[in-house]
Scaffold this motif. Structure first.
Motif, PDB file in Angstrom:
ATOM      1  N   GLY A   1       0.816  -1.215   0.000  1.00  0.00           N
ATOM      2  CA  GLY A   1       0.000   0.000   0.000  1.00  0.00           C
ATOM      3  C   GLY A   1       0.844   1.257   0.000  1.00  0.00           C
ATOM      4  N   PHE A   2       1.940   1.224   0.754  1.00  0.00           N
ATOM      5  CA  PHE A   2       2.847   2.377   0.792  1.00  0.00           C
ATOM      6  C   PHE A   2       3.453   2.641  -0.575  1.00  0.00           C
ATOM      7  CE2 PHE A   2       7.200   3.978   1.157  1.00  0.00           C
ATOM      8  CZ  PHE A   2       6.989   5.170   1.827  1.00  0.00           C
ATOM      9  N   LEU A   3       3.944   1.574  -1.222  1.00  0.00           N
ATOM     10  CA  LEU A   3       4.546   1.748  -2.549  1.00  0.00           C
ATOM     11  C   LEU A   3       3.536   2.271  -3.559  1.00  0.00           C
ATOM     12  CD1 LEU A   3       6.927  -1.293  -3.138  1.00  0.00           C
ATOM     13  CD2 LEU A   3       7.524   1.042  -2.527  1.00  0.00           C
ATOM     14  N   MET A   4       2.319   1.733  -3.518  1.00  0.00           N
ATOM     15  CA  MET A   4       1.291   2.205  -4.438  1.00  0.00           C
ATOM     16  C   MET A   4       1.043   3.697  -4.269  1.00  0.00           C
ATOM     17  SD  MET A   4      -1.473  -0.914  -4.414  1.00  0.00           S
ATOM     18  CE  MET A   4      -2.718   0.122  -5.204  1.00  0.00           C
ATOM     19  N   SER A   5       0.921   4.139  -3.016  1.00  0.00           N
ATOM     20  CA  SER A   5       0.692   5.568  -2.751  1.00  0.00           C
ATOM     21  C   SER A   5       1.849   6.424  -3.251  1.00  0.00           C
ATOM     22  CB  SER A   5       0.484   5.800  -1.247  1.00  0.00           C
ATOM     23  OG  SER A   5      -0.681   5.175  -0.794  1.00  0.00           O
ATOM     24  N   GLU A   6       3.076   5.971  -3.005  1.00  0.00           N
ATOM     25  CA  GLU A   6       4.249   6.721  -3.445  1.00  0.00           C
ATOM     26  C   GLU A   6       4.318   6.796  -4.971  1.00  0.00           C
ATOM     27  OE1 GLU A   6       6.793   8.383  -1.822  1.00  0.00           O
ATOM     28  OE2 GLU A   6       5.455   8.235  -0.092  1.00  0.00           O
ATOM     29  N   LEU A   7       4.050   5.678  -5.633  1.00  0.00           N
ATOM     30  CA  LEU A   7       4.109   5.652  -7.089  1.00  0.00           C
ATOM     31  C   LEU A   7       3.003   6.503  -7.703  1.00  0.00           C
ATOM     32  CD1 LEU A   7       4.954   1.874  -7.487  1.00  0.00           C
ATOM     33  CD2 LEU A   7       6.425   3.778  -8.193  1.00  0.00           C
ATOM     34  N   ILE A   8       1.822   6.419  -7.136  1.00  0.00           N
ATOM     35  CA  ILE A   8       0.714   7.249  -7.628  1.00  0.00           C
ATOM     36  C   ILE A   8       1.059   8.729  -7.495  1.00  0.00           C
ATOM     37  CG2 ILE A   8      -1.658   7.961  -7.121  1.00  0.00           C
ATOM     38  CD1 ILE A   8      -2.124   4.923  -6.392  1.00  0.00           C
ATOM     39  N   ALA A   9       1.672   9.096  -6.368  1.00  0.00           N
ATOM     40  CA  ALA A   9       2.072  10.495  -6.165  1.00  0.00           C
ATOM     41  C   ALA A   9       3.088  10.936  -7.218  1.00  0.00           C
ATOM     42  CB  ALA A   9       2.657  10.671  -4.763  1.00  0.00           C
ATOM     43  N   GLN A  10       3.896   9.982  -7.709  1.00  0.00           N
ATOM     44  CA  GLN A  10       4.883  10.290  -8.747  1.00  0.00           C
ATOM     45  C   GLN A  10       4.321  10.105 -10.161  1.00  0.00           C
ATOM     46  OE1 GLN A  10       9.055   9.098  -8.148  1.00  0.00           O
ATOM     47  NE2 GLN A  10       8.416   8.111  -6.243  1.00  0.00           N
ATOM     48  N   GLY A  11       3.025   9.803 -10.240  1.00  0.00           N
ATOM     49  CA  GLY A  11       2.399   9.696 -11.552  1.00  0.00           C
ATOM     50  C   GLY A  11       2.577   8.352 -12.216  1.00  0.00           C
ATOM     51  N   VAL A  12       2.623   7.273 -11.425  1.00  0.00           N
ATOM     52  CA  VAL A  12       2.701   5.910 -11.965  1.00  0.00           C
ATOM     53  C   VAL A  12       1.569   5.096 -11.345  1.00  0.00           C
ATOM     54  CG1 VAL A  12       4.065   3.798 -12.154  1.00  0.00           C
ATOM     55  CG2 VAL A  12       5.192   6.032 -12.286  1.00  0.00           C
ATOM     56  N   LEU A  13       0.722   4.515 -12.184  1.00  0.00           N
ATOM     57  CA  LEU A  13      -0.399   3.712 -11.697  1.00  0.00           C
ATOM     58  C   LEU A  13      -0.027   2.231 -11.676  1.00  0.00           C
ATOM     59  CD1 LEU A  13      -3.524   5.280 -13.471  1.00  0.00           C
ATOM     60  CD2 LEU A  13      -2.668   5.701 -11.157  1.00  0.00           C
ATOM     61  N   VAL A  14      -0.116   1.623 -10.492  1.00  0.00           N
ATOM     62  CA  VAL A  14       0.100   0.189 -10.320  1.00  0.00           C
ATOM     63  C   VAL A  14      -0.937  -0.315  -9.313  1.00  0.00           C
ATOM     64  CG1 VAL A  14       2.579   0.264 -10.807  1.00  0.00           C
ATOM     65  CG2 VAL A  14       1.768   0.542  -8.448  1.00  0.00           C
ATOM     66  N   ALA A  15      -0.981  -1.613  -9.108  1.00  0.00           N
ATOM     67  CA  ALA A  15      -1.816  -2.209  -8.061  1.00  0.00           C
ATOM     68  C   ALA A  15      -1.190  -3.534  -7.677  1.00  0.00           C
ATOM     69  CB  ALA A  15      -3.248  -2.413  -8.546  1.00  0.00           C
ATOM     70  N   TYR A  16      -1.595  -4.056  -6.519  1.00  0.00           N
ATOM     71  CA  TYR A  16      -1.122  -5.387  -6.158  1.00  0.00           C
ATOM     72  C   TYR A  16      -2.048  -6.443  -6.741  1.00  0.00           C
ATOM     73  CZ  TYR A  16      -4.338  -4.473  -2.214  1.00  0.00           C
ATOM     74  OH  TYR A  16      -5.415  -4.132  -1.449  1.00  0.00           O
ATOM     75  N   THR A  17      -1.541  -7.665  -6.839  1.00  0.00           N
ATOM     76  CA  THR A  17      -2.345  -8.753  -7.404  1.00  0.00           C
ATOM     77  C   THR A  17      -3.444  -9.139  -6.422  1.00  0.00           C
ATOM     78  OG1 THR A  17      -0.762 -10.393  -6.574  1.00  0.00           O
ATOM     79  CG2 THR A  17      -0.483  -9.636  -8.846  1.00  0.00           C
ATOM     80  N   LEU A  18      -4.593  -9.523  -6.966  1.00  0.00           N
ATOM     81  CA  LEU A  18      -5.797  -9.697  -6.165  1.00  0.00           C
ATOM     82  C   LEU A  18      -5.661 -10.805  -5.131  1.00  0.00           C
ATOM     83  CD1 LEU A  18      -8.494  -8.230  -6.163  1.00  0.00           C
ATOM     84  CD2 LEU A  18      -9.396  -9.990  -7.677  1.00  0.00           C
ATOM     85  N   ASN A  19      -4.971 -11.885  -5.469  1.00  0.00           N
ATOM     86  CA  ASN A  19      -4.843 -13.008  -4.550  1.00  0.00           C
ATOM     87  C   ASN A  19      -3.585 -12.966  -3.703  1.00  0.00           C
ATOM     88  OD1 ASN A  19      -7.216 -14.006  -5.532  1.00  0.00           O
ATOM     89  ND2 ASN A  19      -6.330 -15.727  -6.646  1.00  0.00           N
ATOM     90  N   ASN A  20      -2.709 -11.994  -3.985  1.00  0.00           N
ATOM     91  CA  ASN A  20      -1.461 -11.910  -3.234  1.00  0.00           C
ATOM     92  C   ASN A  20      -1.047 -10.447  -3.083  1.00  0.00           C
ATOM     93  OD1 ASN A  20       1.064 -12.102  -2.087  1.00  0.00           O
ATOM     94  ND2 ASN A  20       1.798 -13.723  -3.442  1.00  0.00           N
ATOM     95  N   PRO A  21      -1.475  -9.790  -1.989  1.00  0.00           N
ATOM     96  CA  PRO A  21      -1.170  -8.365  -1.805  1.00  0.00           C
ATOM     97  C   PRO A  21       0.304  -8.066  -1.581  1.00  0.00           C
ATOM     98  CG  PRO A  21      -2.284  -9.267   0.125  1.00  0.00           C
ATOM     99  CD  PRO A  21      -2.335 -10.323  -0.930  1.00  0.00           C
ATOM    100  N   ASN A  22       1.139  -9.109  -1.464  1.00  0.00           N
ATOM    101  CA  ASN A  22       2.584  -8.895  -1.365  1.00  0.00           C
ATOM    102  C   ASN A  22       3.223  -8.592  -2.712  1.00  0.00           C
ATOM    103  OD1 ASN A  22       2.497  -9.419   1.326  1.00  0.00           O
ATOM    104  ND2 ASN A  22       3.927 -11.130   1.312  1.00  0.00           N
ATOM    105  N   VAL A  23       2.449  -8.742  -3.787  1.00  0.00           N
ATOM    106  CA  VAL A  23       3.023  -8.606  -5.129  1.00  0.00           C
ATOM    107  C   VAL A  23       2.422  -7.410  -5.855  1.00  0.00           C
ATOM    108  CG1 VAL A  23       3.361  -9.714  -7.371  1.00  0.00           C
ATOM    109  CG2 VAL A  23       3.448 -11.093  -5.278  1.00  0.00           C
ATOM    110  N   ILE A  24       3.275  -6.481  -6.263  1.00  0.00           N
ATOM    111  CA  ILE A  24       2.873  -5.368  -7.114  1.00  0.00           C
ATOM    112  C   ILE A  24       2.980  -5.829  -8.564  1.00  0.00           C
ATOM    113  CG2 ILE A  24       3.411  -3.020  -7.881  1.00  0.00           C
ATOM    114  CD1 ILE A  24       2.348  -3.030  -5.071  1.00  0.00           C
ATOM    115  N   ARG A  25       1.911  -5.651  -9.316  1.00  0.00           N
ATOM    116  CA  ARG A  25       1.901  -6.073 -10.722  1.00  0.00           C
ATOM    117  C   ARG A  25       2.279  -4.899 -11.613  1.00  0.00           C
ATOM    118  NH1 ARG A  25      -3.910  -7.517 -10.796  1.00  0.00           N
ATOM    119  NH2 ARG A  25      -3.437  -8.738 -12.630  1.00  0.00           N
ATOM    120  N   ILE A  26       2.959  -5.213 -12.698  1.00  0.00           N
ATOM    121  CA  ILE A  26       3.295  -4.221 -13.721  1.00  0.00           C
ATOM    122  C   ILE A  26       2.823  -4.774 -15.057  1.00  0.00           C
ATOM    123  CG2 ILE A  26       5.145  -2.942 -14.859  1.00  0.00           C
ATOM    124  CD1 ILE A  26       6.804  -3.269 -12.311  1.00  0.00           C
TER     125      ILE A  26
END
Length: 417
Positions: A360-385
């Protein structure tokens, strides 16, 4: 136009008419704005802020947003006939089905065109059961095949399935990539084995290289239908037209959706080997869809496939993905306390983190820098690209830089997660 009023009213409507929890989540992630316009690999919000789209609608936008070839084709079809009468021959559906037969592996031939990935999976399961006359279906833990009742029965995560039990009978799950475990449960009463060539929502999990060949041989031995769910992996995403092409295997049924609509129209399909289609030839109305195969969606799909081939997007995904993963691996080696592993094929990439709270922290930081990502639905430890397959090297470098900054910040506060 009062932008602040539009934003506040939209969020209020989400809270009142859609789901207040979604509104709270978006706000928490720093997404208290409205998507407004998109083109290529860029999304702009109502205030004009630009975001590099590295989520790609969970695999929808392989061509990017508003690809001109797809937009032109859809606009042209609107002047003819958007939806089908269902009683006369439908040329766009016939043309699309021919193309699917040509681009899918081996001797896959007949297609049914629906509206989504979940519908494609439902249809594939029905076809396997009606063809074999058997009930058992083997899927895998942490698989994701959709959330309609049949597809949900195959989806391998209790948090989604438990509230709706009992689901369809006859479904069981084994570990993905573990052939010995699969071999113990597949028998003469099994109708189908359904697998993602690479688990998407499970955390971008790539199986052993020989896994699918062994599964194919087992299914052949016992007369079991092998269904490959390529809703997320198909049409160039992994660096091949279909991910099973990495393993040299021909499934009995393949499902497609997401990027099939070119990022413009919703559409899904399942395509099968000819001998499986006999029951549907005997009774052609066993499986139907009112909106499935409509001319507008089929026209978008034809244009999308043509663009993927003409622009060599599978090859670009392979090349860009190798570079992307190499650059991210450098970050992993620099910050092993934050990043456990980088993995994937083509532009289907997973960044596995060492602690769940980091995501969640990484997602917020990346969004603030203008990059949209999300974690995988079955594994919130993994950020998908999963960016558009035609993303430029310059954009990739900007994303890598944003990741490095965000991960460095996470590393500085690692004990807080």
């Amino acid at each position: 136009m009062d932008k602040e009023l539009i934003i506040s009213e939209t969020i209020e409507k989400y809270e009142k008419y859609i789901n207040p929890a979604i509104a709270r989540l978006f706000r928490f992630m720093g997404l208290a704005t409205i998507e407004w316009q998109a083109e290529g690999d860029i999304i702009r919000d109502i205030d004009g802020k630009e975001y590099i789209d590295c989520l790609g609608g969970y695999g929808v936008f392989s061509l990017g947003h508003r690809h001109p070839k797809v937009i032109e084709a859809v606009k042209k079809q609107l002047d003819y006939m958007p939806l089908s009468s269902k009683v006369l021959f439908n040329k766009p559906m016939a043309d699309l089905s021919e193309i699917l037969a040509k681009i899918t592996p081996g001797d896959l031939q007949y297609s049914f065109i629906g509206n989504s990935g979940a519908e494609a999976v439902e249809g594939a399961i029905k076809l396997a059961r009606v063809y074999t006359g058997r009930e058992k279906v083997i899927a895998t833990a942490n698989a994701f095949h959709g959330k309609t009742m049949g597809a949900l029965s195959a989806t391998g995560r209790d948090v989604f399935s438990r509230p709706f039990r009992p689901l369809l009978s006859g479904f069981s799950h084994v570990s993905f990539g573990d052939f010995s475990e699969l071999e113990k449960v597949v028998d003469e009463n099994t109708a189908a084995v359904i697998l993602e060539p690479i688990q998407g929502e499970g955390g971008i999990i790539v199986p052993p290289q020989d896994y699918f060949a062994k599964v194919r041989a087992l299914c052949d031995k016992l007369g079991v239908v092998l269904i490959c769910d390529e809703v997320q992996t198909g049409l160039g995403r992994t660096g091949k037209m279909f991910a099973v092409d990495h393993y040299g295997v021909v499934p009995d049924i393949i499902t497609t959706a997401k990027s099939l609509g070119g990022g413009v129209m919703p559409i899904g399909a399942f395509t099968a080997r000819p001998h499986l289609w006999d029951k549907y030839i005997e009774s052609p109305f066993l499986h139907t869809s009112t909106f499935g195969g409509n001319p507008l969606a089929c026209t978008a799909a034809i244009a999308a496939i043509e663009a993927i081939i003409e622009e060599k997007l599978a090859e670009k995904a392979d090349q860009t993905g190798r570079y992307f993963i190499d650059e991210l691996n450098k970050i992993q080696k620099q910050f092993p306390a934050v990043v456990k592993e980088m993995r994937g094929k083509g532009l289907m990439i997973g960044v596995e983190l060492t602690k769940e709270g980091i995501g969640g922290f990484l997602m917020s930081e990346l969004i603030a820098q203008g990059v949209l990502v999300a974690y995988t639905l079955n594994n919130p430890n993994v950020i998908r690209i999963e960016p558009p397959l035609n993303i430029s090297r310059d954009r990739v470098n900007k994303v890598v830089g944003a990741f490095r900054d965000a991960i460095e910040k996470a590393n500085d506060m690692i004990d807080d997660f």
